[in-house]
Design an enzyme around this catalytic site. Sequence first.
Site, PDB file in Angstrom:
ATOM      1  N   SER A 143      11.771  21.246 -59.225  1.00 39.75           N
ATOM      2  CA  SER A 143      10.902  20.995 -58.077  1.00 39.75           C
ATOM      3  C   SER A 143       9.621  20.337 -58.573  1.00 39.75           C
ATOM      4  CB  SER A 143      10.559  22.321 -57.381  1.00 39.75           C
ATOM      5  OG  SER A 143       9.528  22.146 -56.428  1.00 39.75           O
ATOM      6  N   TYR A 156       7.885  31.278 -56.864  1.00 40.64           N
ATOM      7  CA  TYR A 156       8.664  30.036 -56.881  1.00 40.64           C
ATOM      8  C   TYR A 156       8.116  29.075 -57.934  1.00 40.64           C
ATOM      9  CZ  TYR A 156      11.020  25.846 -55.071  1.00 40.64           C
ATOM     10  OH  TYR A 156      11.782  24.712 -54.935  1.00 40.64           O
TER      11      TYR A 156
END
Length: 255
Positions: A143, A156
């Site tokens: 990501s 995350y």
Amino acid sequence: MRLEGKTALVTGASQGIGRAIALRLAREGARVALGVRAPDARSDELLALLRQDGAAACAVAGDVGVAADCRRLVAETVARLGRLDLLVNNAGIERRAAFLDATEADYDAVLATNLKGPFFLTQAFARHARERGGGGRIVNVGSVHEELPFPHFASYCASKGGLKTLMRDLAVELAPLGITVNNVAPGAVKTPINAQLMAQPALLRALLANIPLGRLGTPEDVAGAVAFLACDDAAYVTGASLVVDGGLLWNYAEQ
């Protein structure tokens, strides 16, 4: 058909980015194992579509947050499709919470899926590659938040930052086996994980203002990058993180 004769395992394959990756790899000629938590209507539909297109495909079920399941997913793929040449660590989750309110359970769930899973799946893959004589490709779906802060998603960010460093370490450690290890780092993509964002026009407009190309990414954008890193065109690429974000990473400002 850049992947003809190759076999791939794609985790989190039943929807979103994983689904697009499975379809793209099959269209490049690969046999594809769909790694899913449990078979359902989505994975059944995807499996039927792959077979309709002439691809050899199967579904293998397990929890990537459990090391024993990771080993079984690899072993079952090999047993059903003959070998394994490409591992795509795509399965991922997130939990929204202010840092002061984050729970241990949510932290454990995110780190287990996003970091522990790729660690033990890669270990099982590399052991198989060593047994069959070496060679292979590992592509992790990371990501932009391996670099970019994301308030209210600390676990995350920790998982994706850890995955980037793990990728770099394993690129060095697994190179003697002929295995390349790379990340694809998507930005904002039209997937179920972003459904709430896409349903709020004001938030979506603010995000699009931060993306120089002016649109959200598609799962197919990410799948194309994965296919490149999986094929011989990228044979000399390892330890790299390929950002697929429309320019978001270096243009982003938190509102």
